[in-house]
Design a protein around this motif. Structure first.
Motif, PDB file in Angstrom:
ATOM      1  N   MET A  42       0.819  -1.208   0.000  1.00  0.00           N
ATOM      2  CA  MET A  42       0.000   0.000   0.000  1.00  0.00           C
ATOM      3  C   MET A  42       0.858   1.266   0.000  1.00  0.00           C
ATOM      4  SD  MET A  42      -2.765  -1.287  -0.486  1.00  0.00           S
ATOM      5  CE  MET A  42      -4.034  -0.031  -0.391  1.00  0.00           C
ATOM      6  N   CYS A  43       2.017   1.179   0.662  1.00  0.00           N
ATOM      7  CA  CYS A  43       2.846   2.383   0.802  1.00  0.00           C
ATOM      8  C   CYS A  43       4.298   1.942   0.874  1.00  0.00           C
ATOM      9  CB  CYS A  43       2.445   3.112   2.086  1.00  0.00           C
ATOM     10  SG  CYS A  43       3.476   4.540   2.460  1.00  0.00           S
ATOM     11  N   GLY A  45       6.349   3.004   2.744  1.00  0.00           N
ATOM     12  CA  GLY A  45       6.662   2.955   4.175  1.00  0.00           C
ATOM     13  C   GLY A  45       6.438   1.582   4.777  1.00  0.00           C
ATOM     14  N   ARG A  46       5.674   0.728   4.071  1.00  0.00           N
ATOM     15  CA  ARG A  46       5.436  -0.630   4.562  1.00  0.00           C
ATOM     16  C   ARG A  46       6.651  -1.522   4.329  1.00  0.00           C
ATOM     17  NH1 ARG A  46       5.855  -4.640   6.308  1.00  0.00           N
ATOM     18  NH2 ARG A  46       4.584  -6.531   6.331  1.00  0.00           N
ATOM     19  N   VAL A  47       7.533  -1.119   3.413  1.00  0.00           N
ATOM     20  CA  VAL A  47       8.614  -2.011   3.005  1.00  0.00           C
ATOM     21  C   VAL A  47       9.692  -2.041   4.082  1.00  0.00           C
ATOM     22  CG1 VAL A  47      10.254  -2.576   1.214  1.00  0.00           C
ATOM     23  CG2 VAL A  47       8.116  -1.448   0.619  1.00  0.00           C
ATOM     24  N   ASN A  48       9.791  -3.173   4.720  1.00  0.00           N
ATOM     25  CA  ASN A  48      10.815  -3.383   5.714  1.00  0.00           C
ATOM     26  C   ASN A  48      12.146  -3.514   4.981  1.00  0.00           C
ATOM     27  OD1 ASN A  48      12.524  -4.579   7.655  1.00  0.00           O
ATOM     28  ND2 ASN A  48      10.717  -5.389   8.728  1.00  0.00           N
ATOM     29  N   PRO A  49      13.181  -2.800   5.391  1.00  0.00           N
ATOM     30  CA  PRO A  49      14.452  -2.898   4.674  1.00  0.00           C
ATOM     31  C   PRO A  49      14.965  -4.339   4.611  1.00  0.00           C
ATOM     32  CG  PRO A  49      14.552  -1.202   6.364  1.00  0.00           C
ATOM     33  CD  PRO A  49      13.220  -1.837   6.494  1.00  0.00           C
ATOM     34  N   TYR A  75      -0.162   8.594   2.181  1.00  0.00           N
ATOM     35  CA  TYR A  75      -0.298   8.451   3.639  1.00  0.00           C
ATOM     36  C   TYR A  75       0.543   9.500   4.363  1.00  0.00           C
ATOM     37  CZ  TYR A  75      -2.288   3.972   2.302  1.00  0.00           C
ATOM     38  OH  TYR A  75      -3.056   2.986   1.741  1.00  0.00           O
ATOM     39  N   TYR A  81       9.673   7.812   5.622  1.00  0.00           N
ATOM     40  CA  TYR A  81      10.197   6.681   6.408  1.00  0.00           C
ATOM     41  C   TYR A  81      11.005   5.764   5.518  1.00  0.00           C
ATOM     42  CZ  TYR A  81       7.246   7.913  10.380  1.00  0.00           C
ATOM     43  OH  TYR A  81       6.668   8.553  11.440  1.00  0.00           O
ATOM     44  N   ARG A  85      14.957   4.790   6.044  1.00  0.00           N
ATOM     45  CA  ARG A  85      15.326   3.399   6.309  1.00  0.00           C
ATOM     46  C   ARG A  85      16.276   2.888   5.235  1.00  0.00           C
ATOM     47  NH1 ARG A  85       9.094   2.064   7.476  1.00  0.00           N
ATOM     48  NH2 ARG A  85       9.050   2.667   9.664  1.00  0.00           N
TER      49      ARG A  85
ATOM     50  N   GLN B 585      -7.776  -3.448   5.449  1.00  0.00           N
ATOM     51  CA  GLN B 585      -6.386  -3.931   5.482  1.00  0.00           C
ATOM     52  C   GLN B 585      -5.565  -3.056   6.415  1.00  0.00           C
ATOM     53  OE1 GLN B 585      -5.906  -3.759   1.247  1.00  0.00           O
ATOM     54  NE2 GLN B 585      -6.336  -5.924   1.027  1.00  0.00           N
ATOM     55  N   CYS B 604       3.175   6.483  13.460  1.00  0.00           N
ATOM     56  CA  CYS B 604       1.871   6.579  12.805  1.00  0.00           C
ATOM     57  C   CYS B 604       1.528   8.021  12.427  1.00  0.00           C
ATOM     58  CB  CYS B 604       0.773   6.013  13.687  1.00  0.00           C
ATOM     59  SG  CYS B 604      -0.833   6.103  12.864  1.00  0.00           S
ATOM     60  N   LYS B 632      -5.310   3.948   8.481  1.00  0.00           N
ATOM     61  CA  LYS B 632      -5.584   3.996   7.048  1.00  0.00           C
ATOM     62  C   LYS B 632      -4.926   2.852   6.304  1.00  0.00           C
ATOM     63  CE  LYS B 632      -7.413   8.345   6.287  1.00  0.00           C
ATOM     64  NZ  LYS B 632      -6.924   9.305   7.220  1.00  0.00           N
ATOM     65  N   GLY B 633      -4.144   2.044   7.016  1.00  0.00           N
ATOM     66  CA  GLY B 633      -3.540   0.888   6.364  1.00  0.00           C
ATOM     67  C   GLY B 633      -2.355   1.206   5.483  1.00  0.00           C
ATOM     68  N   CYS B 634      -1.445   2.040   5.969  1.00  0.00           N
ATOM     69  CA  CYS B 634      -0.248   2.309   5.170  1.00  0.00           C
ATOM     70  C   CYS B 634       0.846   1.312   5.496  1.00  0.00           C
ATOM     71  CB  CYS B 634       0.256   3.741   5.378  1.00  0.00           C
ATOM     72  SG  CYS B 634       0.879   4.117   7.026  1.00  0.00           S
ATOM     73  N   GLY B 635       0.890   0.859   6.739  1.00  0.00           N
ATOM     74  CA  GLY B 635       1.882  -0.142   7.112  1.00  0.00           C
ATOM     75  C   GLY B 635       3.216   0.427   7.552  1.00  0.00           C
ATOM     76  N   ALA B 636       3.303   1.745   7.737  1.00  0.00           N
ATOM     77  CA  ALA B 636       4.579   2.335   8.160  1.00  0.00           C
ATOM     78  C   ALA B 636       5.015   1.793   9.517  1.00  0.00           C
ATOM     79  CB  ALA B 636       4.473   3.857   8.209  1.00  0.00           C
ATOM     80  N   VAL B 638       4.411  -1.148  10.648  1.00  0.00           N
ATOM     81  CA  VAL B 638       4.814  -2.546  10.531  1.00  0.00           C
ATOM     82  C   VAL B 638       6.308  -2.637  10.245  1.00  0.00           C
ATOM     83  CG1 VAL B 638       4.358  -4.707   9.362  1.00  0.00           C
ATOM     84  CG2 VAL B 638       2.522  -3.034   9.632  1.00  0.00           C
ATOM     85  N   ALA B 639       6.749  -1.830   9.266  1.00  0.00           N
ATOM     86  CA  ALA B 639       8.156  -1.885   8.894  1.00  0.00           C
ATOM     87  C   ALA B 639       9.033  -1.322  10.006  1.00  0.00           C
ATOM     88  CB  ALA B 639       8.380  -1.116   7.595  1.00  0.00           C
ATOM     89  N   GLY B 640       8.422  -0.550  10.917  1.00  0.00           N
ATOM     90  CA  GLY B 640       9.222   0.049  11.974  1.00  0.00           C
ATOM     91  C   GLY B 640       9.280  -0.779  13.240  1.00  0.00           C
ATOM     92  N   GLN B 647       1.366  -5.936  12.575  1.00  0.00           N
ATOM     93  CA  GLN B 647       1.328  -6.406  11.202  1.00  0.00           C
ATOM     94  C   GLN B 647       0.167  -5.776  10.480  1.00  0.00           C
ATOM     95  OE1 GLN B 647       3.397  -8.337   9.441  1.00  0.00           O
ATOM     96  NE2 GLN B 647       4.798  -8.698  11.142  1.00  0.00           N
ATOM     97  N   PHE B 651      -1.075  -7.681   4.247  1.00  0.00           N
ATOM     98  CA  PHE B 651       0.300  -7.363   3.867  1.00  0.00           C
ATOM     99  C   PHE B 651       1.232  -7.712   5.015  1.00  0.00           C
ATOM    100  CE2 PHE B 651      -2.288  -4.767   1.090  1.00  0.00           C
ATOM    101  CZ  PHE B 651      -1.671  -4.917  -0.132  1.00  0.00           C
ATOM    102  N   LYS B 652       0.950  -8.859   5.634  1.00  0.00           N
ATOM    103  CA  LYS B 652       1.803  -9.284   6.740  1.00  0.00           C
ATOM    104  C   LYS B 652       3.156  -9.726   6.205  1.00  0.00           C
ATOM    105  CE  LYS B 652      -1.833 -10.577   9.904  1.00  0.00           C
ATOM    106  NZ  LYS B 652      -2.468 -11.596  10.727  1.00  0.00           N
TER     107      LYS B 652
END
Lengths: 143, 667
Positions: A42-43, A45-49, A75, A81, A85, B585, B604, B632-636, B638-640, B647, B651-652
């Motif tokens: 979705m973003c 920012g979701r991508v874990n390095p 977002y 972020y 990262r 999501q 967040c 809003k389901g951006c997932g920032a 999660v990666a942090g 999770q 998009f887990k």
């Protein structure tokens, strides 16, 4: 080398800008190389390095993370972020001996189909130059 | 239904020949069949068609499928279609995964072998993820039955009247002191030659008097928070320095103002003058005066004679220099962006001498000049006093600031050809012995009645010369247009009395502010980007935010009104249903492993995560908690997260990692 090496790139695209930009490239029938495969998130920012490390481990020769232009994130700040990262991650990877050419980040908006093609070609070309990556490689999928 | 062991159905779409032309569908299908957990793999010419969807539903019932992979177009195109199919087939809609083998495969690769092998990989990655998908629940929230409309031009007015007419509350926020927008500045409208004010003014009055509409003029949206159905809006009402409850609009203050007739009027496109206290134009709504803080002597210097003239002459005591900006806050369910456009600044094309020569006008200036309500009362007269004269030789230059990469505007502004035809007609009407010629690149008379009007104007004697002038200069006190007639390949120098630059439409300079407020995107022409150019032309990527009028791209009045009605209808769907499904999501915290560091709370962007407490084996520990309405389901986050405890649903990590593995390993 008689035949050029065809690298395998894994790309993470944000749904709102880069994935839409890549779709637009398709709608406009812009042709580009098929070495790059996309995973939609979705973003950026979701991508874990660590996804990037995982991709290299699983056999990819390079990684691309692409999001909205700074300031345009759907977002609000996800791409900031991602940028921070990945700046850190790139240095770490360089430190442990992974060529920085394998590790790419770009900003492609939903209206930049033509730019997406350029980004893909550039990322693939860079990976072609540094050749296959097998330091971390796994060869089987563990279903 | 037993969902424990994945039984995946893979459906490969031909999309007519769109996919099948480059991708070997059968090869992809048989490959998919060989993948683990795949029970059924089929192909069909159009998966999105009724029979295509039926195929999926039948297989769910007969084969007991519990995960579906559709390999077809982009999920941005048909994800919702197929989610619905799954729901109709009795499966949770989030058991769907799509492989994009059209936009990102068959359309961008020419070589059939390459495209087929990529399609195989994409399908394998989708299957790998599908296996691990989980059912999600869409939560419903109430919709606040009100709409915010930003911009009070014809687009905003029309949308406001439609929504208010349906019985819902509307807030119209307009930056300038009056509604009406650019349309109020026009004299006549093409191709019917309707008087612009005559058709617009009644609508302006309706907006002001409608019981469901709250009009906030001379105001600006400062902040928007929240999400579809529940936006919290903060508006700044700028100080007018006039108490609008007391002001009757008599206008004595404006006559008496020490600066009366000395400040360029925005409404008159700079060719007419106003005072520091002013009514933008006679039909302005609301008919209340405003003091311009940038020019008022009292406000800029703290002194205006002994006593400001306006204060002295206002018998109602409506002038109030102590007035401060006010803030208004309210909640709305939908937002319509109808901010309009800016006129191209002709001084950016210095070769046409707009800044150097008095008798080079922009089309909007001419519009005010021919208007009966304009500074000359509708007489076409240039110059002042003894030097005043009626221009007889008039040249229009088309595409100034449109279709011109040198000033960054590659698009066609769509209205210039026709407003030029209209203005040329008006000049011929008012100055019958005038000679009017139009220097053009192409004439685009595409709308209803346009071509007929263009023909009529040419029959009236307006000459069209194909060729864009290279410069406008002065020789012996006369303006000279230098051009090449490209149809006869002859260079020409044309002596004229007046040059009119047909300036194009540009995105507003404050486009950026609205983008930051509402998270919108721009298309390459810098106007706001719609969700889909064909099928969602009034929607945006932000749910609950719609576009109307020239904010989305250049448009004429009928198209603007049509789009405003479209945006109003989109907003009404939301308001009338009263409920909206919010993002499913979203992030979810594993309270058993969360270590309570609170890093996600900091990350967040929506403030959707808070720290809470749980009882873990008799110990009260602090853990993160997600507010599902705000996420809003951006997932920032999660990666942090350090421990992987937070999770994003669908998009887990454990759903994305298999995709990576497949794309890396599969050849």
């Amino acid at each position: 080398m008689s035949e050029q090496y065809e690298p395998n790139i894994v790309a993470f695209l944000c749904n709102w800008c880069s994935y839409a930009g890549a779709d637009l490239a398709g709608t406009s029938r812009v042709h580009y190389t098929s070495n790059l495969n996309v995973i939609r998130v979705m973003c950026s920012g979701r991508v874990n390095p660590l996804f990037a490390v995982n991709a290299l481990q699983q056999g990819a020769d390079g990684v691309l993370v692409s999001g909205c232009h700074p300031g345009d994130c759907h977002y609000m700040e996800g791409n900031y972020y991602a940028r921070r990262r990945f700046a850190l991650m790139r240095e770490l990877l360089e430190f442990i001996g992974v060529e920085p050419e394998r590790f790419n980040m770009s900003w492609v908006s939903a209206s930049e189909g033509a730019k997406w093609k350029d980004v893909v070609e550039e990322v693939v070309e860079k990976a072609r130059k540094v050749g296959p990556f097998d330091q971390f490689r796994r060869n089987k999928i563990n279903w | 239904m037993n969902n424990n062991k994945p039984k995946i159905g893979v459906y490969v779409c031909h999309c007519g020949v769109n996919i099948a032309k480059t991708v070997d569908i059968e090869a992809v299908r048989s490959y998919a069949e060989s993948l683990p957990y795949v029970k059924v793999a089929r192909n069909y010419s159009y998966m999105c068609s009724d029979p295509g969807q039926l195929l999926i539903k039948e297989d769910i019932a007969e084969e007991g499928l519990n995960r579906i992979v559709v390999a077809s177009c982009s999920p941005r195109m048909h994800e919702l279609t197929f989610r619905k199919t799954l729901a109709e087939g009795g499966l949770n809609p989030y058991y769907l995964e799509m492989a994009n083998i059209r936009e990102q495969c068959s359309w961008v690769h020419e070589d059939s072998e390459e495209a087929t092998s990529k399609a195989r990989k994409l399908v394998a990655a989708a299957v790998a993820k599908a296996r691990l998908l989980e059912p999600l629940e869409e939560k419903e929230v109430e919709v606040e039955p009100a709409t915010l409309i930003i911009g009070g031009g014809i687009a905003g007015i029309q949308a406001a009247l439609d929504i208010a007419g349906a019985g819902f509350k509307v807030y119209v926020v307009e930056k300038t002191p009056s509604v009406g927008g650019k349309m109020s500045q026009l004299d006549k409208t093409f191709p019917t030659l309707d008087c612009s004010a005559c058709i617009l003014t009644p609508k302006m009055v309706d907006v002001a008097s409608h019981p469901n509409i709250e009009l906030l003029t001379y105001s600006q949206v400062e902040d928007v928070q929240g999400y579809v159905g529940n936006f919290e809006v903060k508006v700044r009402k700028k100080a007018r320095y006039v108490d609008i409850d007391k002001c009757t609009g008599c206008g004595i203050c404006a006559q008496e103002c020490r600066l009366a007739g000395r400040i360029p009027s925005e409404y008159e496109a700079g060719i007419g003058k106003r005072g520091a206290i002013y009514l933008p134009f006679p039909q302005a709504v609301p008919a209340k005066f405003t003091i311009d803080p940038e020019s008022c002597l009292y406000l800029t210097r703290g002194k205006c004679g002994k006593e400001p003239k306006c204060v002295e002459h206002c018998s109602l005591g409506a002038i109030d220099f102590e007035q401060q900006d006010e803030f208004v806050e309210f909640k709305v369910g939908a937002i319509i962006v109808a901010t309009g456009y800016d006129v191209f600044d002709a001084s950016r094309k210095p070769e046409y001498g707009y800044q150097d020569y008095d008798n080079v006008l922009t089309s909007l200036e001419l519009e005010r000049l021919v208007s009966a309500s304009g500074p000359t009362g509708g007489e076409i007269v240039l110059g002042k006093g003894e030097e005043a004269f009626v221009p007889k030789e008039v040249a229009f230059i088309q595409c100034v600031g449109s279709r011109d990469a040198s000033c960054g505007n590659e698009y066609c502004s769509r209205v210039c050809c026709m407003y030029t035809a209209k203005l040329a007609h008006l000049i011929k009407e008012k100055v019958p012995d005038s000679n009017v010629r139009v220097y053009y690149m192409d004439v685009r008379a595409f709308g209803k009645g346009f071509e007929e009007f263009y023909d009529r104007v040419r029959r009236e004697g307006v000459r069209y010369i194909r060729g864009n002038p290279s410069e406008v200069f002065k020789r012996d006190g006369k303006l000279v247009v230098k051009a090449e007639d490209t149809l006869t390949a002859k260079p020409l120098e044309d002596e004229v009395d007046m040059v009119v630059l047909s300036v194009g439409l540009e995105p507003r300079k404050d486009t950026r502010e609205i983008i930051d407020l509402l998270r919108l995107s721009q298309s390459s022409d810098r106007f706001y980007l719609e969700a889909h150019p064909k099928l969602a032309p009034v929607d945006t990527a932000t749910d609950g935010v719609y576009l109307a009028g020239c904010a989305q791209g250049p448009k004429d009045i009928p198209d603007t009104v049509a789009q405003a009605k479209g945006a109003a209808s989109s907003a009404l769907i939301l308001l009338a249903s009263g409920k909206v499904n919010i993002q499913a999501q979203i992030s979810v915290v594993n309270e058993a492993t969360c270590r309570g560091c609170g890093y996600c709370v900091e990350i967040c962007p929506y403030g959707a995560i808070e720290m809470g407490e749980v009882n873990r084996f008799g110990h009260i520990v602090s853990v993160a908690k997600v507010n599902e309405a705000l996420c809003k389901g951006c997932g920032a986050c999660v990666a942090g997260c350090f421990s992987g405890s937070i999770q994003q649903k669908s998009f887990k990590d454990r759903q994305i990692l298999p995709q990576i593995a497949v794309l890396g390993v599969v050849k």
